[in-house]
Design a protein around this motif. Structure first.
Motif, short mmCIF file in Angstrom:
data_model
loop_
_atom_site.label_atom_id
_atom_site.label_comp_id
_atom_site.label_asym_id
_atom_site.label_seq_id
_atom_site.Cartn_x
_atom_site.Cartn_y
_atom_site.Cartn_z
N UNK A 118 -22.01 -125.58 92.05
CA UNK A 118 -22.15 -125.22 93.47
C UNK A 118 -22.23 -123.71 93.66
N UNK A 119 -22.23 -122.97 92.57
CA UNK A 119 -22.48 -121.52 92.67
C UNK A 119 -21.26 -120.66 92.91
N UNK A 120 -20.06 -121.22 92.73
CA UNK A 120 -18.85 -120.38 92.87
C UNK A 120 -18.84 -119.37 91.72
N UNK A 121 -18.50 -118.13 92.03
CA UNK A 121 -18.62 -117.07 91.02
C UNK A 121 -17.31 -116.69 90.34
N UNK A 122 -16.20 -117.25 90.78
CA UNK A 122 -14.90 -116.90 90.19
C UNK A 122 -14.05 -118.16 90.11
N UNK A 126 -22.31 -117.70 83.00
CA UNK A 126 -22.12 -116.25 83.06
C UNK A 126 -21.18 -115.79 84.16
N UNK A 127 -20.54 -116.71 84.87
CA UNK A 127 -19.62 -116.30 85.94
C UNK A 127 -18.30 -115.84 85.33
N UNK A 128 -17.36 -115.47 86.19
CA UNK A 128 -16.02 -115.10 85.72
C UNK A 128 -15.13 -116.34 85.70
N UNK A 154 -4.82 -110.77 91.81
CA UNK A 154 -5.56 -109.72 91.10
C UNK A 154 -6.75 -110.31 90.35
N UNK A 155 -6.58 -111.53 89.87
CA UNK A 155 -7.70 -112.21 89.22
C UNK A 155 -8.82 -112.50 90.20
N UNK A 156 -8.44 -112.91 91.39
CA UNK A 156 -9.45 -113.19 92.42
C UNK A 156 -10.22 -111.91 92.77
N UNK A 157 -9.53 -110.79 92.81
CA UNK A 157 -10.17 -109.53 93.24
C UNK A 157 -10.89 -108.79 92.11
N UNK A 158 -10.56 -109.09 90.86
CA UNK A 158 -11.14 -108.34 89.73
C UNK A 158 -12.36 -109.08 89.19
N UNK A 159 -13.52 -108.47 89.39
CA UNK A 159 -14.77 -109.14 88.99
C UNK A 159 -15.31 -108.57 87.68
N UNK A 160 -16.15 -109.40 87.05
CA UNK A 160 -16.96 -108.90 85.95
C UNK A 160 -16.35 -108.99 84.57
N UNK A 161 -15.24 -109.71 84.43
CA UNK A 161 -14.60 -109.78 83.10
C UNK A 161 -15.09 -110.96 82.26
N UNK A 162 -15.96 -111.81 82.83
CA UNK A 162 -16.48 -112.94 82.05
C UNK A 162 -15.40 -113.96 81.76
N UNK A 163 -15.34 -114.42 80.49
CA UNK A 163 -14.29 -115.37 80.11
C UNK A 163 -13.10 -114.60 79.55
N UNK A 164 -11.94 -114.84 80.13
CA UNK A 164 -10.73 -114.16 79.65
C UNK A 164 -9.55 -115.10 79.66
N UNK A 165 -8.68 -114.91 78.68
CA UNK A 165 -7.41 -115.64 78.63
C UNK A 165 -6.29 -114.62 78.76
N UNK A 166 -5.35 -114.91 79.68
CA UNK A 166 -4.22 -114.01 79.89
C UNK A 166 -2.90 -114.76 79.77
N UNK A 167 -1.99 -114.27 78.94
CA UNK A 167 -0.61 -114.72 79.07
C UNK A 167 -0.10 -114.24 80.43
N UNK A 168 0.59 -115.12 81.15
CA UNK A 168 1.14 -114.74 82.46
C UNK A 168 2.65 -114.87 82.40
N UNK A 169 3.31 -113.72 82.28
CA UNK A 169 4.77 -113.71 82.16
C UNK A 169 5.30 -112.40 82.71
N UNK A 170 6.60 -112.38 83.00
CA UNK A 170 7.25 -111.13 83.40
C UNK A 170 7.46 -110.23 82.18
#
Ligand code: NAI
Ligand code: GCB
Length: 296
Positions: free
Chosen positions: A114-118, A175-177, A225-241
């Motif tokens: 459906x063309x969602x970019x993120x 090719x989206x994020x 921050x993920x929603x606002x940060x564009x152009x990183x392609x495919x990324x994996x992030x550990x999410x922790x304090x």
């Protein structure tokens, strides 16, 4: 900038903090879940993500009566996918695997077509294998980083790893994020007083989580921050304090509980589950260190 965000699983433990946070940043959030969240300013749609038709339908229809005035339904800027059977032992192992893998395929396929970019999806610390292992399973290295081996043995973690592969393949073609969050063990504000004194008294209880935690509100910041940060392609992030949940020097924890695991630098009370990448690439700055809520 205001985004239109389709959020799956927003009624759950993590989502009920992330969704209002996104709303408070000025975004229009639509919560697609089996159960409504009932949050002011957020639209609820009851859907089952294991049914592809419902996912396509929800993504292409209006979110509320007010939108009728503007004509056809508007497209979404981002999809945040949290809906899941969130661990083993809630249902059968096979059902957990089915719901999570089929559901995630459906959400990503519909969003991409459906063309969602993120797209941001919830994966889990469990992909490194230790959390739901039979007996003791060592992590591949410390601090635990995103490039390390992932060979989990339980159906939930397998489903999350499978979802990462699904996400990577859809990203390669479109090719989206697509950003994958390997979320640590989530804590809500009221849980610090309830659980952390026990963790300090018996750190071994946190070994399966590599001693990490993520505050639900800090997770919201990472998603935003993920929603606002564009152009990183495919990324994996550990999410922790930033620090561990047991109030001990990292080096001591590593030596005591993981004597045979290869180790890099572990200064101070730093997390053994590294959040360096999400800080560096998404600019995450933790706001809710446990020290604000409970005595060490
Ligand atoms: N809570 C934690 O410590 C961690 C959670 N995660 C992941 O983060 C995400 C959110 O976790 P929680 O909020 O803790 O889970 P949760 O179980 O509290 O919430 C999951 C939500 O998904 C919805 N859902 C389940 N199956 C669905 C379906 N077929 N269709 C539509 N909605 C469905 C549920 O109704 C629920 O509201 C999940 O993907 C989970 O696997 C990852 C690491 C740690
Ligand atoms: O939702 C849950 O309870 C589980 O989800 C996960 O993915 C976490 O990695 C694990 O620490 C939690 O126990």
């Amino acid at each position: 900038m205001t985004k239109r965000i389709f959020f799956t699983g927003g009624t759950g433990k993590a989502g009920r903090h992330v969704v209002p946070w996104l709303r408070d940043q000025g975004h229009h959030v639509v919560n697609a879940d089996l159960k409504p969240l009932g949050c002011d300013g957020v639209d609820d749609l009851s859907i089952d993500i294991t049914d592809s038709g419902q996912v396509f339908g929800a993504l292409t229809q209006h979110a509320n009566m007010g939108e009728f005035a503007d004509g056809p339904a508007k497209p979404y800027d981002a999809v945040v996918h949290f809906a899941a059977v969130a661990r083993v032992l809630l249902t059968s192992d096979a059902e957990c695997f089915r719901v999570n893998t089929v559901g995630t395929y459906n959400v990503i396929e519909a969003a991409v077509k459906l063309g969602v970019k993120k797209i941001i999806i919830a994966s889990s610390e469990t992909v490194y294998g230790t959390c739901f292992a039979h007996g003791d399973l060592d992590p591949p290295g410390l601090p635990l980083t995103e490039d390390m081996a992932t060979v989990p043995e339980d159906s939930y973690a397998m489903s999350k790893l499978c979802n990462e592969v699904t996400a990577r393949s859809f990203q390669a073609r479109s090719g989206i994020d697509i950003y994958v969050l390997r979320i640590g063990n989530v804590f809500e504000p009221h849980e610090y007083a309830e659980h952390f004194p026990d963790f300090f008294a018996d750190p071994a209880t946190r070994k399966r989580n590599i001693f990490n935690y993520i505050d639900a509100r800090d997770l919201a910041q990472i998603v935003h921050r993920g929603v606002l940060t564009d152009g990183l392609g495919f990324q994996i992030f550990n999410a922790a304090n930033d620090t561990n949940s047991v109030n001990r020097p990292a080096e001591e924890l590593a030596r005591t509980y993981f004597p045979n695991v290869p180790k890099g630098p572990l200064p101070g009370n730093t997390g053994l589950y590294s959040n360096e990448k999400v800080r560096r690439m998404l600019g995450f700055v933790e706001q809710h260190d446990w020290r604000r809520y409970v005595e060490g």
